[in-house]
Design an enzyme around this catalytic site. Structure first.
Site, PDB file in Angstrom:
ATOM      1  N   THR A   9       0.810  -1.220   0.000  1.00  0.00           N
ATOM      2  CA  THR A   9       0.000   0.000   0.000  1.00  0.00           C
ATOM      3  C   THR A   9       0.839   1.263   0.000  1.00  0.00           C
ATOM      4  OG1 THR A   9      -1.533  -1.168   1.383  1.00  0.00           O
ATOM      5  CG2 THR A   9      -1.751   1.206   1.355  1.00  0.00           C
ATOM      6  N   GLY A  11      -2.594  -7.084   5.370  1.00  0.00           N
ATOM      7  CA  GLY A  11      -3.711  -6.400   6.002  1.00  0.00           C
ATOM      8  C   GLY A  11      -4.646  -7.320   6.758  1.00  0.00           C
ATOM      9  N   THR A  68       1.452  -0.761   6.225  1.00  0.00           N
ATOM     10  CA  THR A  68       1.473  -1.542   4.995  1.00  0.00           C
ATOM     11  C   THR A  68       1.892  -2.968   5.356  1.00  0.00           C
ATOM     12  OG1 THR A  68       2.461  -1.771   2.783  1.00  0.00           O
ATOM     13  CG2 THR A  68       3.835  -0.772   4.472  1.00  0.00           C
ATOM     14  N   ARG A  97     -13.278  -9.274  -0.144  1.00  0.00           N
ATOM     15  CA  ARG A  97     -12.246  -9.012   0.868  1.00  0.00           C
ATOM     16  C   ARG A  97     -11.900  -7.522   0.912  1.00  0.00           C
ATOM     17  NH1 ARG A  97      -6.773  -6.747   1.242  1.00  0.00           N
ATOM     18  NH2 ARG A  97      -5.612  -7.957   2.746  1.00  0.00           N
ATOM     19  N   VAL A  98     -11.924  -6.971   2.100  1.00  0.00           N
ATOM     20  CA  VAL A  98     -11.463  -5.609   2.319  1.00  0.00           C
ATOM     21  C   VAL A  98     -10.322  -5.702   3.319  1.00  0.00           C
ATOM     22  CG1 VAL A  98     -12.079  -3.352   3.271  1.00  0.00           C
ATOM     23  CG2 VAL A  98     -13.702  -4.563   1.803  1.00  0.00           C
ATOM     24  N   GLY A  99      -9.231  -5.032   3.038  1.00  0.00           N
ATOM     25  CA  GLY A  99      -8.062  -5.124   3.913  1.00  0.00           C
ATOM     26  C   GLY A  99      -8.045  -4.046   4.990  1.00  0.00           C
ATOM     27  N   ASP A 100      -6.856  -3.804   5.497  1.00  0.00           N
ATOM     28  CA  ASP A 100      -6.673  -2.823   6.573  1.00  0.00           C
ATOM     29  C   ASP A 100      -6.688  -1.386   6.068  1.00  0.00           C
ATOM     30  OD1 ASP A 100      -4.297  -3.370   5.123  1.00  0.00           O
ATOM     31  OD2 ASP A 100      -3.047  -2.628   6.759  1.00  0.00           O
TER      32      ASP A 100
HETATM   33  C1  SD4 Z   1      -3.781  -5.018   2.206  1.00  0.00           C
HETATM   34  N1  SD4 Z   1      -2.273  -3.706   3.533  1.00  0.00           N
HETATM   35  O1  SD4 Z   1      -4.769  -4.877   1.516  1.00  0.00           O
HETATM   36  C2  SD4 Z   1      -2.777  -3.908   2.219  1.00  0.00           C
HETATM   37  C3  SD4 Z   1      -1.734  -4.223   1.269  1.00  0.00           C
HETATM   38  C4  SD4 Z   1      -0.393  -3.772   1.668  1.00  0.00           C
HETATM   39  O2  SD4 Z   1       1.860  -3.975   1.585  1.00  0.00           O
HETATM   40  O3  SD4 Z   1      -0.172  -2.864   2.360  1.00  0.00           O
HETATM   41  N2  SD4 Z   1       0.639  -4.384   1.270  1.00  0.00           N
HETATM   42  O4  SD4 Z   1      -3.536  -6.021   2.857  1.00  0.00           O
END
Ligand code: SD4
Length: 321
Positions: A181, A235, A232, A209-212
């Site tokens: 990210t 997530g 990052t 799916r939704v991440g952090d």
């Molecule tokens: C996620 N945190 O969707 C994000 C991707 C990410 O380094 O940061 N990758 O999981």
């Protein structure tokens, strides 16, 4: 004294940093600057991990997560699982400016974006389609399913629970570097702290799916009286610990940015020692730091800062612990 303004972002995303700094120099607000910064990454498809054309999900579609937070007012705008709109952080800003909500998701977020005048278009590219077909021809491996098997009559899915439940897959080992990210904190000349994130998430994720990244306190957090943080990494694991919120709380209690980041990482590490995880932190006087969990593929974590002392985007790197 304070060394402000400050632009700090994850990874070696220099153009994003520069775009945010230039916006500040042009007299735009910190909020506009952080938005410009993340938007620049979406346009140049930073690392293939931000914006369109990266990390297709199980059906081959690229979907986007983004967040923007105003540390003066504690307003947040965010989108998760956004489809067919390239400008994820701009849509997050529209959620903040034009609704009383914080987070919109999926197809409905896309309808909102369309209402706001954003262009609807495919987020797929030759590159993302190739990633998808390679994954299909690799029997849909790796994937994020636990204790599930695809229907053998189809190449991939529908998935069914295994008759015999196997021990849990070890977490944190799927595509560890397949998602990076952009997370950015901007502190304006008068100390306004804002933060934003943008990502296309995890490769071959289960649709929905939704991440952090679009979750306040997980992907990023900002409060002008204290500072900001952005994360990052994996997530799915990181969002269980709200590392950005934790880091800001630690700075509130007097921790230096680097120490706050380190404690936030250690909390994740305690449960998931193999997690791919990094956090950047900045306090309201312009102090900054970062921390990461040391794993085979990540021993040093790069981040970029711009402040009146650096006079240009300055690459830093922290040794992971
Ligand atoms: C996620 N945190 O969707 C994000 C991707 C990410 O380094 O940061 N990758 O999981």
């Amino acid at each position: 004294g304070a060394i402000l303004p400050l632009v700090i972002n994850t990874w070696n995303f220099e153009n994003a940093n520069l775009a945010a700094w230039r916006a500040l120099q042009a007299g735009l607000s910190p909020l506009d600057a952080v938005q410009r910064g993340c938007s620049a990454c979406e346009e140049e498809q930073c690392d293939g991990t931000v914006g369109f054309g990266g990390h297709p999900d199980e059906t081959g579609e690229t979907t986007l997560d983004a967040l923007i937070m105003n540390g003066d007012t504690m307003e947040v705008g965010a989108v998760g699982d956004l489809r067919r709109v390239k400008n994820a952080v701009d849509v997050a800003r529209a959620v903040m400016d034009h609704t009383q909500h914080t987070l919109l998701v999926g197809e409905s977020a896309s309808v909102f974006a369309q209402d706001m005048g954003f262009k609807s278009e495919s987020l797929s590219t030759n590159k993302s389609m190739k990633m998808f077909s390679q994954w299909l021809s690799n029997n849909c491996q790796p994937n994020y399913r636990k204790n599930m098997v695809p229907d053998p009559s189809v190449s991939c899915g529908p998935y069914k629970p295994r008759a015999e439940v196997k021990p849990r897959q070890k977490p944190g080992l799927i595509n560890p570097r397949s998602h990076d990210t952009i997370g950015m904190i901007v502190i304006g000349p008068s100390g306004q702290v804002v933060a934003a994130t943008s990502t296309n998430g995890a490769s071959h994720k289960v649709p929905g799916r939704v991440g952090d990244s679009p979750i306040a306190g997980a992907g990023a957090y900002a409060e002008s009286s204290v500072g900001g943080a952005a994360a990052t990494g994996d997530g799915d694991l990181m969002m269980r610990f709200l590392p950005s919120f934790l880091a800001v709380e630690l700075m509130r209690s007097g921790a230096e940015p680097a120490a706050a980041c380190k404690t936030a990482i250690n909390r994740i590490k305690k449960y998931y020692p193999d997690a791919f995880a990094a956090v950047i932190c900045a306090n309201s006087t312009g102090g900054f730091g970062a921390a990461c969990n040391k794993i085979s593929i990540l021993t040093q974590f790069p981040f970029i800062i711009f402040n009146p002392n650096s006079n240009k985007p300055q690459l830093h790197s922290v040794d992971c612990v």
